[in-house]
Write a protein that holds these residues in place. Structure first.
Motif, PDB file in Angstrom:
ATOM      1  N   SER A  21       1.608  -5.924   0.405  1.00 57.79           N
ATOM      2  CA  SER A  21       2.561  -4.826   0.586  1.00 57.79           C
ATOM      3  C   SER A  21       3.973  -5.120   0.125  1.00 57.79           C
TER       4      SER A  21
ATOM      5  N   ARG B  78      -1.747   3.188   0.839  1.00 60.54           N
ATOM      6  CA  ARG B  78      -2.649   3.541  -0.259  1.00 60.54           C
ATOM      7  C   ARG B  78      -3.606   4.597   0.286  1.00 60.54           C
TER       8      ARG B  78
ATOM      9  N   GLU C 115      -5.512   6.639  -1.081  1.00 59.94           N
ATOM     10  CA  GLU C 115      -6.806   6.737  -1.773  1.00 59.94           C
ATOM     11  C   GLU C 115      -7.840   5.762  -1.227  1.00 59.94           C
ATOM     12  N   THR C 116      -7.378   4.638  -0.660  1.00 61.02           N
ATOM     13  CA  THR C 116      -8.314   3.681  -0.062  1.00 61.02           C
ATOM     14  C   THR C 116      -8.186   3.631   1.457  1.00 61.02           C
TER      15      THR C 116
ATOM     16  N   TYR D 201      -2.955   0.989   5.144  1.00 59.84           N
ATOM     17  CA  TYR D 201      -1.594   1.325   5.546  1.00 59.84           C
ATOM     18  C   TYR D 201      -0.902   0.138   6.198  1.00 59.84           C
TER      19      TYR D 201
ATOM     20  N   MET E   6      -1.691  -3.733   5.166  1.00 57.13           N
ATOM     21  CA  MET E   6      -2.609  -2.818   4.473  1.00 57.13           C
ATOM     22  C   MET E   6      -3.972  -2.730   5.171  1.00 57.13           C
TER      23      MET E   6
END
Length: 512
Positions: free
Chosen positions: A402, A410, A412-413, A416, A420
């Motif tokens: 990050s 992200r 789309e995947t 967070y 991540m």
């Protein structure tokens, strides 16, 4: 067999009379009973433990009745300054309140808080203030129980209470059982974090499971490790079940015992002996003598004193003196020095002062790792006993994930936060966070603590699969995929090779 949740209708009304005492505020509920503040006729504060059969199944009523008899029988016999005393007993006769009618009320000494409360506020890697004294007092109470022919059966931080003056007392004798030769019997209940490995393979007979003093010794070892390392469990895992599986793997010889580096050297022998894999080895040890040696340390002889007659210094407060004498049954020359929080190092000043190089794997002082996150990263690494999981590695992984941005995302995947996390995976690894209450992958402290738990587990899984080299790279790859994916690829999968190379570059920058 889980008892039902207590409802407000089951609670004692304020001022309710109980064997000459009057109930006050509701303090909390345990697995089988609820606890209330109360006062005696002279205003003496006490606690009332209420065991009610209301809304229990027949099987649960039998178990509760058995536990109530155990607690009552031992509570009346308990006569030691480090065991909670039962002051009065009453069976409620109150048809007007069906939820209370027939309940058993135990009036006992009232504590200020429990060790569980203390550990919830502890800083990982830092001993709880007064830990040595508390352990000496718990040892004294436990030794008294064993010598009197009893096994506690459920020793854990929630069942060790601290009185208003700080004195530690063992409580909750619902599983306490009297020895019949080498063992006793109790219902198959207990705290997964504090039962010994053999507990999981024992069969439950008509009289319950076999209990031995060695089970209490194991629990004492776990508690000692927790108190002296700021709440860290000696077996790693994000849940109590995971930690119990790690303990069982150790007992089978599949994994070594890895005590946290924060555990003070004098106590390592105590914890190691208490956590012996074989219960027979635990039974042969002398816990009282081990604790006395760990708590009392020799110092250098005073000027003019004959050689070989060094003064014995005390590292605990005066209250622990009686505990140690009763626990170790030895005479010790004591001073009144208070327990220091840390041993001071040699005094240095001016030009003679030399810089001390950071330990391997530490985050360099002049690195780009944000200062706000360094303590979090160091705590997360300290919780893992694997040498590869260093602050530098976690920092390199966070930078690659990050760029240390707590608001990274992200969508789309579905990943967070600073580490991540995907929400579902985070929930599975955030249970060992360093505070009570809700956790969030958006909160850097929660996200980093969960990352430390997960990568430590990954490291262990990879070692179990036979990997001994390039573990930082494999861990970084596993964090992006999974340990199974790494194993199937026979190393770092090609699709995450660029990411792993980035982690390794950052790790090299941090001196890892």
């Amino acid at each position: 067999m889980k008892p039902p949740e207590e409802s407000p209708d089951d609670r004692l009304p304020g001022g309710y009379p109980l064997a000459g005492y009057r109930a006050g505020a509701f303090l909390g509920a345990g697995a089988w009973g609820s606890v209330y503040a109360a006062e005696g006729p002279d205003g003496t504060p006490v606690a009332v433990k209420l065991l009610s059969p209301a809304r229990l199944s027949p099987g649960q009523r039998r178990t509760m009745a058995q536990m109530a008899r155990r607690e009552l029988r031992f509570g009346r016999r308990a006569d030691h300054p480090h065991l909670i005393r039962v002051l009065a007993v009453a069976v409620l006769d109150d048809p007007a309140h069906p939820a209370l009618d027939g309940a058993l009320a135990l009036v006992m000494e009232r504590a200020d808080r429990s060790l569980q409360d203390v550990l919830a506020a502890a800083r990982p890697g830092t001993p709880v203030p007064g830990a040595a004294r508390v352990l000496a007092e718990v040892c004294a109470g436990l030794t008294h129980m064993h010598r009197a022919g009893w096994v506690h059966g459920d020793l854990k931080p929630a069942n060790i209470l601290l009185m208003p003056d700080g004195t530690a007392k063992i409580a909750d004798f619902g599983l306490t059982a009297e020895l019949e030769g080498t063992h006793a019997y109790a219902p198959p209940l207990g705290s997964p974090d504090h039962v010994p490995p053999e507990w999981w393979s024992q069969r439950t007979g008509v009289r319950g499971v076999a209990l031995r003093p060695s089970a209490d010794i194991w629990a004492f070892g776990v508690i000692a490790h927790q108190l002296l390392t700021g709440g860290l469990h000696p077996f790693l895992g994000a849940t109590a079940r995971a930690r119990s599986l790690a303990a069982q793997a150790y007992a089978r010889g599949a994994a070594p015992l890895r005590l946290d580096e924060a555990l003070p050297a004098p106590w390592r022998a105590v914890v190691t002996a208490c956590l012996a894999a074989e219960r027979e080895e635990r039974a042969r040890g002398d816990l009282a003598a081990l604790v006395a040696r760990a708590t009392v340390r020799p110092t250098e002889a005073r000027p003019g004193q004959p050689a070989g007659r060094a003064v014995t210094a005390r590292a605990v407060t005066t209250r622990a003196v009686a505990a140690l004498l009763g626990c170790a049954a030895v005479l010790l020359a004591l001073t009144g020095a208070p327990e220091p929080t840390a041993a001071p190092g040699p005094a240095t000043s001016g030009p003679s002062r030399q810089a001390v190089p950071p330990p391997p794997g530490a985050i360099p002082f002049d690195s780009d790792v944000p200062v706000a996150y360094r303590g979090m990263i160091e705590d997360a690494a300290r919780r893992c006993p694997e040498p590869e999981i260093t602050p530098a590695l976690l920092a390199a992984m966070l930078k690659a994930e990050s760029g240390f941005d707590p608001a990274a995302a992200r969508p789309e995947t579905g990943e967070y936060g600073i580490a991540m996390w995907t929400p579902a995976v985070f929930e599975a690894w955030a249970k060992a966070a360093t505070h009570d209450g809700p956790t969030s992958y958006w909160v850097p402290g929660d996200a980093i603590a969960a990352m430390g738990n997960y990568v430590c587990w990954l490291d262990q899984q990879l070692k179990h699969r036979g990997y001994t080299r390039d573990l930082p790279a494999l861990v970084a790859a596993g964090y992006r995929t999974s340990d199974k994916t790494v194993a199937a690829a026979g190393g770092v999968p090609e699709r995450v090779r660029p990411h792993v190379d980035k982690v390794l570059r950052y790790l090299a920058d941090y001196g890892g």
